[in-house]
Design a protein around this motif. Structure first.
Motif, short mmCIF file in Angstrom:
data_model
loop_
_atom_site.label_atom_id
_atom_site.label_comp_id
_atom_site.label_asym_id
_atom_site.label_seq_id
_atom_site.Cartn_x
_atom_site.Cartn_y
_atom_site.Cartn_z
N VAL A 222 -17.38 5.97 -9.73
CA VAL A 222 -17.18 7.53 -10.50
C VAL A 222 -16.45 6.35 -12.15
N GLN A 223 -15.39 6.28 -11.53
CA GLN A 223 -14.48 5.78 -12.19
C GLN A 223 -14.32 4.56 -13.02
N GLU A 224 -15.61 4.02 -12.44
CA GLU A 224 -15.69 2.41 -13.00
C GLU A 224 -17.29 2.85 -14.71
N ALA A 225 -17.53 3.98 -13.85
CA ALA A 225 -18.71 4.32 -15.00
C ALA A 225 -17.79 4.84 -16.63
N ALA A 226 -17.03 5.72 -15.95
CA ALA A 226 -16.75 6.23 -17.28
C ALA A 226 -15.81 5.27 -17.61
N SER A 227 -15.48 4.18 -17.55
CA SER A 227 -14.64 3.40 -18.07
C SER A 227 -14.96 2.36 -18.84
N TRP A 228 -16.98 1.79 -18.40
CA TRP A 228 -17.58 2.08 -18.99
C TRP A 228 -18.01 2.24 -20.21
N LEU A 229 -18.17 3.85 -20.23
CA LEU A 229 -18.37 4.65 -21.14
C LEU A 229 -17.38 4.66 -22.31
N ILE A 230 -16.61 5.18 -21.94
CA ILE A 230 -14.63 4.91 -22.72
C ILE A 230 -14.73 4.02 -23.77
N ASP A 231 -15.14 2.77 -22.96
CA ASP A 231 -14.71 1.21 -24.03
C ASP A 231 -16.34 0.85 -24.73
N ASN A 232 -16.99 1.42 -24.31
CA ASN A 232 -18.39 1.09 -25.13
C ASN A 232 -18.39 1.79 -26.15
N LEU A 233 -18.22 3.19 -25.73
CA LEU A 233 -17.94 4.47 -26.48
C LEU A 233 -17.25 3.96 -28.04
N SER A 234 -16.31 3.68 -27.63
CA SER A 234 -14.53 3.09 -28.88
C SER A 234 -15.99 1.89 -29.35
N GLN A 235 -16.45 1.00 -28.82
CA GLN A 235 -16.52 -0.15 -29.38
C GLN A 235 -17.24 -0.18 -30.46
N GLN A 236 -18.29 1.33 -30.23
CA GLN A 236 -19.13 1.79 -30.93
C GLN A 236 -18.90 2.91 -32.28
N GLY A 237 -17.16 3.10 -32.21
CA GLY A 237 -16.84 3.98 -33.23
C GLY A 237 -16.96 5.25 -32.55
N ASP A 238 -17.30 5.46 -31.97
CA ASP A 238 -17.38 7.01 -31.37
C ASP A 238 -16.20 7.40 -30.57
N PHE A 239 -15.29 7.76 -30.83
CA PHE A 239 -13.82 8.10 -30.43
C PHE A 239 -13.85 9.71 -30.36
N SER A 240 -14.50 10.56 -31.02
CA SER A 240 -14.54 11.98 -30.20
C SER A 240 -15.33 11.58 -28.60
N ASN A 241 -16.45 10.68 -28.25
CA ASN A 241 -16.79 10.95 -27.38
C ASN A 241 -15.93 10.15 -26.07
N ALA A 242 -15.12 9.44 -26.52
CA ALA A 242 -14.05 8.43 -25.80
C ALA A 242 -13.19 9.09 -25.05
N GLU A 243 -12.32 10.33 -26.02
CA GLU A 243 -11.40 10.18 -26.17
C GLU A 243 -11.52 11.70 -24.85
N ARG A 244 -13.06 12.06 -25.27
CA ARG A 244 -12.94 13.76 -23.92
C ARG A 244 -13.44 12.62 -22.46
N PHE A 245 -14.39 11.81 -22.48
CA PHE A 245 -14.80 10.87 -21.25
C PHE A 245 -12.95 10.41 -21.04
N ALA A 246 -12.28 10.20 -21.49
CA ALA A 246 -11.22 9.55 -21.07
C ALA A 246 -10.36 10.77 -20.46
N GLU A 247 -10.05 12.07 -21.59
CA GLU A 247 -9.36 13.48 -21.10
C GLU A 247 -9.32 13.77 -19.99
N GLN A 248 -11.16 13.29 -19.04
CA GLN A 248 -12.03 13.62 -17.49
C GLN A 248 -11.73 13.21 -17.09
N THR A 249 -11.23 12.34 -17.09
CA THR A 249 -11.49 11.66 -16.00
C THR A 249 -9.82 11.53 -15.86
N TYR A 250 -9.25 11.07 -16.81
CA TYR A 250 -7.27 11.25 -16.53
C TYR A 250 -6.81 13.15 -15.93
N ALA A 251 -8.14 13.93 -16.24
CA ALA A 251 -7.54 15.17 -15.74
C ALA A 251 -8.17 15.39 -14.18
#
Length: 536
Positions: A420-449
């Protein structure tokens, strides 16, 4: 189960040419398409009898073909080599002659130098002079002339001379003379007793199985020289595949089920050779891939007709194979396709990587078992697609596969499971690369919580928590209006944990991240300078 003779067809051969009896085809369509090429060589191949012929006749036919205008035709030469190997019998351990099935003895010099070496050299020449359209890599490797050159040389790896004699102990390793044999003895002496078990005479099938399993289970089951000889021994002992049948037939007439040979023996040996390379972390990726590639390719070739059977069963809703056999084949194919995809990625061969990644994903979804094993396999195949699209700069495509991987594992496991953590990391990285920082931050916040939640039992001073903090800090930092104070706090926490864990690579990354966050805040003091220096 041989392959159709038409070069661009991968199907299983079901019938032979009625003229020569040697070229095999999947059906009449392919045979007709190939006739334009085959008709000129059919009368020549007809001379290569499947019945034992007098030695002088074998010599005459070989010389006649090599001297003809078809002496540079690779398809003819391949058949001629197979014909000569059969007609000339097997070398006898410790003797200077070969012995045929009919008991006739043929001097090693006559067989090796007069016939076999001539054929191999003609094949090498055919690649050198007739293959200008091929790249040098294809021409020189296992698909080209390399195996024919290798066939002519000797056991000691750093000697290119022609082999003239065999080890009197095992009869398998060949040398150019006593000097090379003595130099190689330090290496050879430990494998000589094992190679001696690989008889040049036909042995009962059960004995072949016993010897093979015994060697694979021994401490020499990871010795490439031993495994190469074991593969050659098994190929000889287990006979030839019979077109359109589910068995092999040995020289003595015994029939052996293809499953027992392909899956029970040949694939086990090839996979052991693959494992030697893929498990050796001391090798560079280039050397590792170069060594493993021909053995993976051979394993996939062995599996190919069996995978065709699975496809046929699915199409026709039949059950040629039971669920245990099907799962066994799918698992084997999955592992091999995965290795091939990784190698292709390392070489930037994206089309090849796409093909193998696709097969890997398809096979993982077809597993006839449910639970963690199937989930892990599908997850691994999706990860290949994520990596492939990242390599290509297709971050939108990478997000699509990363989302599928995340949804797969988040429903199957608890929120702090490594996958789950690895898949979240894939999403965070690629959303950021895509410029979708809003969703990237949402996944990163959820994962860290989830990582910080005491109920989930995570070690709050462990690497997973440090990575969660680092990922969230990185996403915030990359935004133009990100909360840099929050990002700084997270980066400091990540650096503190990783420094305590003493992981140099992770510490370096955290140092770089914190230094960049401080620099963005115009904090250009000694701390920032020291962090940049620590990251080097």
């Amino acid at each position: 189960m041989s392959q159709c003779a038409r070069p661009d067809c991968q199907a299983l051969a079901k019938s032979s040419c009625s003229g020569c009896g040697r070229e095999q085809y999947c059906g009449s369509v392919c045979q007709k398409l190939d006739w334009k090429v085959h008709k000129s060589v059919c009368p020549i191949l007809k001379k290569l009898s499947s019945q034992l012929q007098p030695y002088n006749e074998v010599v005459r036919i070989t010389k006649e073909i090599l001297a003809s205008n078809k002496g540079n035709d690779l398809r003819v030469l391949e058949h001629l080599q197979s014909y000569a190997d059969y007609q000339l019998g097997q070398q006898v351990t410790g003797k200077d002659y070969r012995e045929r099935i009919d008991g006739q003895r043929i001097d090693n010099w006559d067989a090796d130098i007069e016939i076999l070496l001539q054929i191999s050299n003609y094949m090498v020449k055919a690649f050198i002079t007739k293959s200008s359209s091929l790249s040098s890599m294809i021409r020189n490797t296992d698909k080209g002339m390399f195996p024919h050159i290798e066939r002519s040389t000797m056991a000691r790896s750093d000697c290119e001379a022609l082999a003239k004699s065999s080890c009197s102990g095992c009869g398998r390793e060949q040398y150019c003379g006593s000097v090379c044999q003595k130099l190689d003895w330090k290496v050879h002496k430990s494998v000589c007793p094992i190679l001696k078990k690989l008889s040049s005479r036909l042995q009962p099938y059960n004995e072949v199985v016993r010897i093979t399993k015994e060697i694979l289970a021994s401490n020499k089951g990871n010795d490439l020289r031993v495994l190469e000889h074991l593969l050659s021994y098994a190929d000889y002992q287990l006979g030839q595949q019979v077109a359109g049948r589910d068995y092999r037939e040995r020289i003595d007439g015994q029939r052996i089920a293809n499953w027992d040979v392909d899956i029970g023996i040949l694939l086990q040996i090839s996979n052991a050779m693959v494992e030697i390379y893929t498990s050796n972390s001391s090798l560079s990726p280039m050397i590792r891939d170069k060594g493993a590639f021909p053995h993976i390719e051979r394993s996939l070739h062995i599996l190919s007709p069996w995978m065709d059977t699975i496809d046929s069963d699915a199409t026709n809703q039949s059950n040629s194979l039971n669920s245990i056999e099907t799962n066994c084949l799918l698992k084997l194919s999955y592992a091999l396709e995965r290795n091939m995809a990784i190698m292709a990625l390392n070489r930037n061969q994206y089309d090849v990587a796409e093909r193998h990644s696709h097969r890997c994903l398809v096979n993982s979804r077809r597993f006839r078992i449910e639970g963690e094993e199937k989930t892990t396999s599908i997850f691994g195949a999706l990860g290949l697609h994520v990596n492939l699209r990242q390599f290509q700069g297709d971050f939108s495509g990478a997000v699509t596969f990363a989302e599928e991987a995340y949804n797969l594992v988040v429903d199957a496991y608890d929120p702090v499971h490594p996958q789950v953590q690895e898949a979240a990391s894939w999403l965070i990285d690629n959303l950021s690369q895509q410029g979708d920082f809003s969703n990237a931050e949402r996944f990163a916040e959820q994962t860290y919580a989830n990582l910080k939640d005491i109920k989930n039992g995570m070690d709050q001073e462990g690497e997973q928590v440090a990575k969660g903090a680092s990922d969230l800090a990185n996403v915030i930092f990359r935004q133009d209006d990100g909360d840099l104070i929050k990002a700084e706090g997270l980066a400091r926490k990540s650096l503190r944990i990783r420094t305590h864990l003493n992981c140099s690579h992770s510490v370096g990354f955290s140092c770089t991240l914190l230094a960049r966050i401080l620099k963005k805040q115009d904090k250009l003091g000694d701390e920032t300078k020291e962090l940049f220096e620590r990251s080097l």
